[in-house]
Design an enzyme around this catalytic site. Structure first.
Site, PDB file in Angstrom:
ATOM      1  N   GLY A   1     -41.254 -23.079 -30.567  1.00  0.00           N
ATOM      2  CA  GLY A   1     -40.005 -22.504 -30.088  1.00  0.00           C
ATOM      3  C   GLY A   1     -39.004 -23.535 -29.610  1.00  0.00           C
ATOM      4  O   GLY A   1     -38.247 -23.296 -28.667  1.00  0.00           O
TER       5      GLY A   1
ATOM      6  N   GLY B   1     -35.731 -25.356 -29.275  1.00  0.00           N
ATOM      7  CA  GLY B   1     -34.350 -24.906 -29.459  1.00  0.00           C
ATOM      8  C   GLY B   1     -33.486 -25.488 -28.364  1.00  0.00           C
ATOM      9  O   GLY B   1     -33.893 -26.419 -27.673  1.00  0.00           O
TER      10      GLY B   1
ATOM     11  N   ASP C   1     -42.912 -21.303 -38.815  1.00  0.00           N
ATOM     12  CA  ASP C   1     -42.732 -19.912 -38.431  1.00  0.00           C
ATOM     13  C   ASP C   1     -44.077 -19.437 -37.899  1.00  0.00           C
ATOM     14  O   ASP C   1     -45.031 -19.286 -38.665  1.00  0.00           O
ATOM     15  CB  ASP C   1     -42.297 -19.083 -39.637  1.00  0.00           C
ATOM     16  CG  ASP C   1     -42.067 -17.612 -39.301  1.00  0.00           C
ATOM     17  OD1 ASP C   1     -42.459 -17.175 -38.203  1.00  0.00           O
ATOM     18  OD2 ASP C   1     -41.509 -16.893 -40.151  1.00  0.00           O
ATOM     19  N   VAL C   2     -44.167 -19.200 -36.585  1.00  0.00           N
ATOM     20  CA  VAL C   2     -45.470 -18.882 -35.987  1.00  0.00           C
ATOM     21  C   VAL C   2     -45.991 -17.521 -36.425  1.00  0.00           C
ATOM     22  O   VAL C   2     -47.165 -17.196 -36.178  1.00  0.00           O
ATOM     23  CB  VAL C   2     -45.423 -18.959 -34.451  1.00  0.00           C
ATOM     24  CG1 VAL C   2     -45.020 -20.349 -33.984  1.00  0.00           C
ATOM     25  CG2 VAL C   2     -44.508 -17.891 -33.858  1.00  0.00           C
TER      26      VAL C   2
ATOM     27  N   TYR D   1     -39.823  -5.963 -27.134  1.00  0.00           N
ATOM     28  CA  TYR D   1     -39.941  -7.285 -26.515  1.00  0.00           C
ATOM     29  C   TYR D   1     -40.843  -7.229 -25.288  1.00  0.00           C
ATOM     30  O   TYR D   1     -41.797  -8.008 -25.155  1.00  0.00           O
ATOM     31  CB  TYR D   1     -38.546  -7.776 -26.138  1.00  0.00           C
ATOM     32  CG  TYR D   1     -38.495  -9.133 -25.470  1.00  0.00           C
ATOM     33  CD1 TYR D   1     -39.126 -10.239 -26.035  1.00  0.00           C
ATOM     34  CD2 TYR D   1     -37.782  -9.316 -24.286  1.00  0.00           C
ATOM     35  CE1 TYR D   1     -39.051 -11.482 -25.430  1.00  0.00           C
ATOM     36  CE2 TYR D   1     -37.702 -10.551 -23.678  1.00  0.00           C
ATOM     37  CZ  TYR D   1     -38.341 -11.641 -24.252  1.00  0.00           C
ATOM     38  OH  TYR D   1     -38.268 -12.870 -23.653  1.00  0.00           O
ATOM     39  N   ALA D   2     -40.561  -6.290 -24.370  1.00  0.00           N
ATOM     40  CA  ALA D   2     -41.336  -6.195 -23.137  1.00  0.00           C
ATOM     41  C   ALA D   2     -42.800  -5.865 -23.421  1.00  0.00           C
ATOM     42  O   ALA D   2     -43.711  -6.425 -22.792  1.00  0.00           O
ATOM     43  CB  ALA D   2     -40.721  -5.144 -22.216  1.00  0.00           C
TER      44      ALA D   2
ATOM     45  N   LYS E   1     -44.700  -8.919 -24.734  1.00  0.00           N
ATOM     46  CA  LYS E   1     -44.950  -9.909 -23.689  1.00  0.00           C
ATOM     47  C   LYS E   1     -45.955  -9.394 -22.653  1.00  0.00           C
ATOM     48  O   LYS E   1     -46.721 -10.171 -22.084  1.00  0.00           O
ATOM     49  CB  LYS E   1     -43.632 -10.301 -23.016  1.00  0.00           C
ATOM     50  CG  LYS E   1     -42.717 -11.141 -23.908  1.00  0.00           C
ATOM     51  CD  LYS E   1     -43.303 -12.521 -24.170  1.00  0.00           C
ATOM     52  CE  LYS E   1     -42.251 -13.465 -24.714  1.00  0.00           C
ATOM     53  NZ  LYS E   1     -42.744 -14.857 -24.828  1.00  0.00           N
TER      54      LYS E   1
END
Length: 260
Positions: free
Chosen positions: A13, A15, A63-64, A156-157, A160
């Site tokens: 990641g 960036g 790209d993971v 997203y949440a 994670k």
């Protein structure tokens, strides 16, 4: 202080924000860094910064979400440096946003492929090497979105939140091998993008930028929003021997926006 002197770290990641600052913090403390992200030009830019800090940098576009690219990343790191001491899983995907009621779960799968399975995939691949070395450190970069639940960011949440549970499980599983697995949980992170977001909010709400900034900052105990370098120092803590007694733990870096 040379907290990571002689160590090899993989950071995904990479960036303009946290990934870059983690790479620079690691180089400052003596680590050589394997840089991973999808955009090769970004990797080369950060590599220059690592080398200016007198450490080696190896760029591996990755790209993971793709297992073969994760395998290439770890194999390249081992071939070049012979070992991996630290893995930082910072790659993430936030979009698309929207209510769960109308969610396209195929798009959720992409979010999970990056945020959850990408992080676990890289962890799987480095663990055998760390075990042979007698130990290592894995750091997951998480998010306050799984602490403070808001509408429309369920994919997203959720990804994670699952990553946090998996991180703690992994810590239990590999602890006997001397491998520590921890999480850093940022809140708001000050950046050019956040400034632009605040300015857009101010325009939409008919307020000044200063008012919007002050309102958000006032929600924190420190009355300010931490920047990417401060998040990186928390990652550095878990990567170094300063946290040698910590595993399965989460360090929330949010200026006191909330307490956990």
């Amino acid at each position: 202080m040379d907290l990571l002197k002689g160590r090899i770290a993989i950071v995904s990641g990479i960036g303009p924000g946290v990934g870059k600052e983690v790479a620079y913090a690691f180089a400052r403390e003596g680590a050589d860094v394997v840089l991973a992200a999808r955009t090769a030009s970004v990797l080369e830019e950060v590599a220059l910064g690592v080398r200016k800090r007198r450490q080696k940098a190896l760029c591996v576009p990755t790209d993971v979400a793709k297992r073969e690219e994760c395998e290439r990343l770890v194999e390249t790191a081992i071939k070049h440096f012979k070992r991996v001491d630290v893995l930082v899983n910072n790659a993430f995907l936030t979009h698309p946003w929207g209510p769960i009621e109308s969610a396209d779960f195929e798009s959720w799968k992409r979010i999970f492929d990056v945020n959850l399975f990408g992080s676990l995939r890289l962890s799987q691949l480095v663990i055998p090497h760390m075990r042979r070395q007698g130990g290592g450190a894995i750091v997951m970069v998480n998010t306050m979105s799984m602490r403070i639940i808001e509408p429309n960011v369920g994919g997203y949440a959720s990804s994670k939140g699952a990553l946090m549970t998996a991180t703690q499980t992994l810590a239990k599983e590999v602890g006997p091998d001397g491998i520590r697995v921890n999480s850093v949980v940022p809140g708001y992170i000050w950046s050019d993008k956040m400034e632009a977001y605040f300015r857009r909010l101010a325009q939409e709400q008919g307020r000044t930028y200063e008012d919007v900034h002050a309102e958000v900052s006032a929600k924190t105990a420190l009355r300010r929003i931490p920047d990417s370098a401060e998040i990186a120092d928390a990652v550095l803590f878990f990567a170094s021997d300063l946290s040698r007694g910590c595993t399965g733990q989460a360090l929330d870096v949010n200026g006191g926006h909330y307490f956990h």
